[in-house]
Design an enzyme around this catalytic site. Sequence first.
Site, PDB file in Angstrom:
ATOM      1  N   PHE A  12      32.352  46.140  57.889  1.00  0.00           N
ATOM      2  CA  PHE A  12      32.028  47.039  59.012  1.00  0.00           C
ATOM      3  C   PHE A  12      32.250  48.509  58.627  1.00  0.00           C
ATOM      4  O   PHE A  12      31.294  49.272  58.446  1.00  0.00           O
ATOM      5  CB  PHE A  12      32.888  46.606  60.210  1.00  0.00           C
ATOM      6  CG  PHE A  12      32.941  47.558  61.356  1.00  0.00           C
ATOM      7  CD1 PHE A  12      31.787  48.136  61.871  1.00  0.00           C
ATOM      8  CD2 PHE A  12      34.167  47.873  61.959  1.00  0.00           C
ATOM      9  CE1 PHE A  12      31.849  49.013  62.954  1.00  0.00           C
ATOM     10  CE2 PHE A  12      34.234  48.740  63.031  1.00  0.00           C
ATOM     11  CZ  PHE A  12      33.076  49.319  63.524  1.00  0.00           C
ATOM     12  N   THR A 131      45.837  50.757  58.549  1.00  0.00           N
ATOM     13  CA  THR A 131      45.724  50.582  59.998  1.00  0.00           C
ATOM     14  C   THR A 131      46.954  51.093  60.742  1.00  0.00           C
ATOM     15  O   THR A 131      48.058  51.113  60.178  1.00  0.00           O
ATOM     16  CB  THR A 131      45.559  49.072  60.298  1.00  0.00           C
ATOM     17  OG1 THR A 131      45.641  48.860  61.702  1.00  0.00           O
ATOM     18  CG2 THR A 131      46.646  48.227  59.642  1.00  0.00           C
ATOM     19  N   ASP A 132      46.754  51.425  62.011  1.00  0.00           N
ATOM     20  CA  ASP A 132      47.908  51.831  62.837  1.00  0.00           C
ATOM     21  C   ASP A 132      48.790  50.633  63.189  1.00  0.00           C
ATOM     22  O   ASP A 132      49.911  50.805  63.668  1.00  0.00           O
ATOM     23  CB  ASP A 132      47.433  52.550  64.112  1.00  0.00           C
ATOM     24  CG  ASP A 132      46.542  51.705  65.015  1.00  0.00           C
ATOM     25  OD1 ASP A 132      46.201  50.559  64.644  1.00  0.00           O
ATOM     26  OD2 ASP A 132      46.171  52.191  66.105  1.00  0.00           O
ATOM     27  N   GLU A 133      48.286  49.406  62.947  1.00  0.00           N
ATOM     28  CA  GLU A 133      49.061  48.222  63.334  1.00  0.00           C
ATOM     29  C   GLU A 133      50.357  48.088  62.534  1.00  0.00           C
ATOM     30  O   GLU A 133      51.253  47.352  62.918  1.00  0.00           O
ATOM     31  CB  GLU A 133      48.214  46.947  63.195  1.00  0.00           C
ATOM     32  CG  GLU A 133      46.990  46.992  64.073  1.00  0.00           C
ATOM     33  CD  GLU A 133      46.405  45.629  64.405  1.00  0.00           C
ATOM     34  OE1 GLU A 133      47.033  44.603  64.092  1.00  0.00           O
ATOM     35  OE2 GLU A 133      45.318  45.598  64.984  1.00  0.00           O
ATOM     36  N   TYR A 156      48.604  39.891  59.728  1.00  0.00           N
ATOM     37  CA  TYR A 156      47.665  40.923  59.258  1.00  0.00           C
ATOM     38  C   TYR A 156      48.395  42.242  59.039  1.00  0.00           C
ATOM     39  O   TYR A 156      48.317  42.842  57.962  1.00  0.00           O
ATOM     40  CB  TYR A 156      46.529  41.113  60.282  1.00  0.00           C
ATOM     41  CG  TYR A 156      45.748  42.401  60.087  1.00  0.00           C
ATOM     42  CD1 TYR A 156      44.948  42.595  58.971  1.00  0.00           C
ATOM     43  CD2 TYR A 156      45.842  43.449  61.013  1.00  0.00           C
ATOM     44  CE1 TYR A 156      44.246  43.797  58.779  1.00  0.00           C
ATOM     45  CE2 TYR A 156      45.152  44.640  60.833  1.00  0.00           C
ATOM     46  CZ  TYR A 156      44.353  44.808  59.714  1.00  0.00           C
ATOM     47  OH  TYR A 156      43.668  45.988  59.527  1.00  0.00           O
ATOM     48  N   LYS A 160      49.132  44.466  55.591  1.00  0.00           N
ATOM     49  CA  LYS A 160      48.676  45.852  55.395  1.00  0.00           C
ATOM     50  C   LYS A 160      49.889  46.763  55.150  1.00  0.00           C
ATOM     51  O   LYS A 160      49.828  47.672  54.315  1.00  0.00           O
ATOM     52  CB  LYS A 160      47.883  46.347  56.616  1.00  0.00           C
ATOM     53  CG  LYS A 160      46.539  45.680  56.825  1.00  0.00           C
ATOM     54  CD  LYS A 160      45.527  45.931  55.718  1.00  0.00           C
ATOM     55  CE  LYS A 160      44.998  47.340  55.671  1.00  0.00           C
ATOM     56  NZ  LYS A 160      43.884  47.485  54.696  1.00  0.00           N
ATOM     57  N   LYS A 195      35.353  40.529  66.842  1.00  0.00           N
ATOM     58  CA  LYS A 195      36.234  41.558  67.382  1.00  0.00           C
ATOM     59  C   LYS A 195      35.816  41.840  68.834  1.00  0.00           C
ATOM     60  O   LYS A 195      34.655  41.594  69.214  1.00  0.00           O
ATOM     61  CB  LYS A 195      36.151  42.835  66.543  1.00  0.00           C
ATOM     62  CG  LYS A 195      36.339  42.620  65.033  1.00  0.00           C
ATOM     63  CD  LYS A 195      37.790  42.441  64.634  1.00  0.00           C
ATOM     64  CE  LYS A 195      38.058  41.971  63.225  1.00  0.00           C
ATOM     65  NZ  LYS A 195      37.355  42.483  62.115  1.00  0.00           N
ATOM     66  N   LEU A 196      36.741  42.387  69.622  1.00  0.00           N
ATOM     67  CA  LEU A 196      36.547  42.462  71.078  1.00  0.00           C
ATOM     68  C   LEU A 196      35.167  42.991  71.504  1.00  0.00           C
ATOM     69  O   LEU A 196      34.432  42.299  72.221  1.00  0.00           O
ATOM     70  CB  LEU A 196      37.648  43.337  71.698  1.00  0.00           C
ATOM     71  CG  LEU A 196      37.549  43.482  73.226  1.00  0.00           C
ATOM     72  CD1 LEU A 196      38.006  42.215  73.933  1.00  0.00           C
ATOM     73  CD2 LEU A 196      38.383  44.662  73.721  1.00  0.00           C
ATOM     74  N   ASP A 286      47.275  34.048  75.861  1.00  0.00           N
ATOM     75  CA  ASP A 286      47.475  35.280  75.104  1.00  0.00           C
ATOM     76  C   ASP A 286      47.534  35.022  73.600  1.00  0.00           C
ATOM     77  O   ASP A 286      47.847  33.916  73.157  1.00  0.00           O
ATOM     78  CB  ASP A 286      48.792  35.936  75.550  1.00  0.00           C
ATOM     79  CG  ASP A 286      48.727  37.441  75.450  1.00  0.00           C
ATOM     80  OD1 ASP A 286      47.777  37.957  74.834  1.00  0.00           O
ATOM     81  OD2 ASP A 286      49.635  38.103  75.991  1.00  0.00           O
ATOM     82  N   HIS A 290      51.195  39.441  70.448  1.00  0.00           N
ATOM     83  CA  HIS A 290      50.208  40.468  70.821  1.00  0.00           C
ATOM     84  C   HIS A 290      50.891  41.825  71.038  1.00  0.00           C
ATOM     85  O   HIS A 290      51.743  41.963  71.921  1.00  0.00           O
ATOM     86  CB  HIS A 290      49.528  40.005  72.116  1.00  0.00           C
ATOM     87  CG  HIS A 290      48.226  40.654  72.396  1.00  0.00           C
ATOM     88  ND1 HIS A 290      47.360  40.177  73.336  1.00  0.00           N
ATOM     89  CD2 HIS A 290      47.629  41.744  71.873  1.00  0.00           C
ATOM     90  CE1 HIS A 290      46.279  40.923  73.378  1.00  0.00           C
ATOM     91  NE2 HIS A 290      46.430  41.896  72.492  1.00  0.00           N
TER      92      HIS A 290
END
Length: 352
Positions: A12, A131-133, A156, A160, A195-196, A286, A290
């Site tokens: 992507f 990523t910000d995650e 994930y 990262k 993805k969402l 959920d 999350h």
Amino acid sequence: MKKILITGGAGFIGSHVVRRFVNQYPNYHIFNLDALTYAGNLENIADIEKAPNYTFVKGDIVDAPFIDALFAEHQFDGVLHLAAESHVDRSITDPLAFVKTNVIGTMNLLNAAKTIWKDQMEGKRFYHISTDEVYGSLGAEGLFTETTAYDPNSPYSASKASSDHFVRAYGETYGLPYVLTNCSNNYGPFHFPEKLIPLFINNIIHNKPLPVYGDGKYTRDWLFVEDHAVAIDLVFHKGVNHDTYNIGGFNEWQNIDLVKLLCRIMDEKLGRPAGTSAQLITYVKDRPGHDLRYAIDATKINQELGWKPSVTFEEGLERTVNWYLDNQKWLDNVTSGAYASYYEKQYENRDS
Ligand code: NAD
Ligand code: DAU
């Protein structure tokens, strides 16, 4: 002519970065290295595949001898590393795949770069796109800054975070010239429909349920993918060596509000009565672990490099919806699996 390696360029974000670099920098030769996993799709970059300054290489970053040979052959001047396993839900069911690609794969690239650049680090650059995650979850208040402590929660984000640490460690230990960015949620054309946003667009088109996890009050900070590609270009060329930049949209949305906005846009575009798509919203179990809220403070990249998002969310979301509706063939090829044969058709049979 500089030789630049971009990994994950059939995915992507990578496809937008490859397109930008091929078009903006005719003085670079761009090598796009991608394993073409389920997430890699050469249709994403079909428009630039015949450009004279572009070469596609099919290969796996986990394969160290292959990576070493590729670097030895081409002596890359710079690396933009985007290849990754990127979907949080998949990391919950198969964490090891994320360690292999995101940690070992990144290590293999770092080792290969260190080897070919060992006598001449100046002018070279290893750019890790992250990523910000890695920062974990925010409560109701506050923003992630470049000094926020790492606190990853999903397999994930742990993978990262680990690769980010190795990139920094190679900078400190071996003097490897690197830059690193941590970005918030991207959206836009060519986003894989797991993805969402693209999943829900596809489901609305086909009148399928929209599975909202938990109470839908989780918050993400959304950025149009082309704005991310511009930021990546800037950081690659102007970012300070051994530095990190956060990239984000200043654009927080609770999932349920975003989904309702998307439903409204889709009803309008599909000529359905207002409220039709929202009836598809279904609250489901959920996601384990999350993260409640992500939000980026992108002040540093704004002040130091002059970057800010150029597209508002309403505009970006409408452009995204228009793109998916205009490119239903792309969506159908992805959901049917037909996209996987593109490589064979375009590349394997090219000389025969
Ligand atoms: P994606 O899943 O769409 O694409 C990943 C690409 O990497 C695919 O083309 C895939 O074939 C390739 N790939 C996977 N494993 C590989 C391997 N072992 N060897 C070679 N190629 C391999 O991912 P994306 O959403 O475009 O994300 C790109 C990068 O940006 C990732 O590093 C991700 O962590 C990071 N990122 C993504 C977002 C986001 O919102 N999507 C936000 C911030 C950072
Ligand atoms: O923050 C950056 C990250 O954003 C990237 O590093 C990841 O690669 C990228 O996948 C994305 O991660 P998220 O987990 O935030 O994205 P996803 O689209 O999977 O989910 C967005 C939000 O929507 C999240 O709170 C989970 C929720 N969700 C997702 C799906 C797929 C749902 O409620 N239902 C769904 O079906």
